[in-house]
Design an enzyme around this catalytic site. Sequence first.
Site, PDB file in Angstrom:
ATOM      1  NE  ARG A 113      -3.927   0.537   1.915  1.00 55.41           N
ATOM      2  CZ  ARG A 113      -5.176   0.661   2.394  1.00 55.41           C
ATOM      3  NH1 ARG A 113      -5.425   1.485   3.397  1.00 55.41           N
ATOM      4  NH2 ARG A 113      -6.160  -0.045   1.875  1.00 55.41           N
ATOM      5  CG  HIS A 140      -8.323  -0.194  -2.982  1.00 53.77           C
ATOM      6  ND1 HIS A 140      -7.533  -1.262  -2.569  1.00 53.77           N
ATOM      7  CD2 HIS A 140      -9.025   0.185  -1.879  1.00 53.77           C
ATOM      8  CE1 HIS A 140      -7.755  -1.498  -1.292  1.00 53.77           C
ATOM      9  NE2 HIS A 140      -8.654  -0.632  -0.842  1.00 53.77           N
ATOM     10  CD  GLN A 143     -13.012  -2.013  -1.149  1.00 51.16           C
ATOM     11  OE1 GLN A 143     -12.266  -1.898  -0.186  1.00 51.16           O
ATOM     12  NE2 GLN A 143     -14.233  -2.515  -1.039  1.00 51.16           N
ATOM     13  NE  ARG A 302     -10.277  -5.458   0.290  1.00 55.65           N
ATOM     14  CZ  ARG A 302      -9.570  -4.420   0.767  1.00 55.65           C
ATOM     15  NH1 ARG A 302     -10.186  -3.395   1.314  1.00 55.65           N
ATOM     16  NH2 ARG A 302      -8.245  -4.380   0.652  1.00 55.65           N
TER      17      ARG A 302
HETATM   18  N1   CP Z   1     -11.392  -0.314   2.173  1.00 54.99           N
HETATM   19  C1   CP Z   1     -10.133  -0.303   2.655  1.00 54.99           C
HETATM   20  O1   CP Z   1      -9.152  -0.538   1.913  1.00 54.99           O
HETATM   21  O2   CP Z   1     -10.042  -0.076   3.984  1.00 54.99           O
HETATM   22  P1   CP Z   1      -8.698   0.218   4.796  1.00 54.99           P
HETATM   23  O3   CP Z   1      -8.136   1.520   4.290  1.00 54.99           O
HETATM   24  O4   CP Z   1      -9.090   0.281   6.244  1.00 54.99           O
HETATM   25  O5   CP Z   1      -7.732  -0.906   4.535  1.00 54.99           O
HETATM   26  N1  NVA Z   2     -10.030   6.546  -1.774  1.00 56.54           N
HETATM   27  C1  NVA Z   2      -9.701   6.139  -0.433  1.00 56.54           C
HETATM   28  C2  NVA Z   2      -9.913   4.676  -0.257  1.00 56.54           C
HETATM   29  C3  NVA Z   2      -9.644   4.138   1.118  1.00 56.54           C
HETATM   30  C4  NVA Z   2      -9.837   2.666   1.210  1.00 56.54           C
HETATM   31  C5  NVA Z   2      -8.271   6.528  -0.135  1.00 56.54           C
HETATM   32  O1  NVA Z   2      -7.409   6.336  -1.000  1.00 56.54           O
HETATM   33  O2  NVA Z   2      -8.008   7.026   0.962  1.00 56.54           O
END
Ligand code: CP
Ligand code: NVA
Length: 317
Positions: A113, A140, A143, A302
Amino acid sequence: MAVVSFPARAGIRHLLSAADAGALGLERLMVRSEWLRRDRRIRRVAEPLAGLHVALLFEKPSLRTKMSFEVGIAALGGRVTYLGPSEVGIGKRESAADVGRNLSRWVDAIVVRTFAHAGLEELADASTVPVINALTDREHPCQALADLLTLRQHLGSSRGRRLAFVGDGNNVVHSLLLAGALAGLEVRVATPWRYAPDPQIVGRARQIAAGTGGAVAIGTDPAEAVTGADAVYTDVWTSMGAEAEAAERMAAFGPYQVNAELLAHAPDALVMHCLPAHRGQEITDEVLDGPRSVVLDQAENRLYAQQAVLLELLAAG
Ligand code: CP
Ligand code: NVA
């Protein structure tokens, strides 16, 4: 703006973009995820990742992604090492390529990430083990796979269904566009014009949709996007890393709130959100906690979607 590429990486298979799910076999991933969900006893009777070690390299905070990878890998008999935002410094302490080269010598897969998608690609190009995108500023994909699984869970199938996304044209909608196109969904997006999804990703999604019977529509009118939708999806207006823009974003996104009034245009639609939610901004409490909300199924899914990806990349067969 960074140059976007959708390169075919020879040799090692990665999940960097939701478009990569096509090469991994989207339908097989979905079926395997559903099997994992049906029979959680696999945690006790089979350990297909036994002896394998996965690095979780996170430069941004996380609840769902971190927990679902850790729980999912442990359940399949594997082990993880979590490296948090203050530890590695991709591109600061050392280059993304050097991080990938080093980690590849110790672990069997790297879950990343980070901020810049180009940094993820550089890390993957230098790695000799599979790399999984756990969120970048651009995409993402994990997701989006969980979201397709959630649509299948509630609607029976995703093909031909209409998914409306209202809000920021960000990483989440980019992956939804690509995964939705692969799955034959009609994805309709409404954003303020300044925050529209990246045209290169939209173009790629349209290209994919042409071969699957899917469709992509991009506009600025939330009511038009959600009318007749099977599911209405939103995400935060200010993503991680964009906090300095929060005030101007609040002003721009005001008319894009997912609330009861907007949902009157889609009376039977499921309500989706990747979470975390900023309650009272992009979505009201009433809608997020309402009977049509499937946000916790998305969060649970997930686990299975990522387990299926790991099995595909590490224990195929
Ligand atoms: N939806 C998602 O990726 O959540 P987190 O940022 O908590 O991992
Ligand atoms: N768009 C958001 C998604 C979080 C899961 C971000 O990047 O913060």
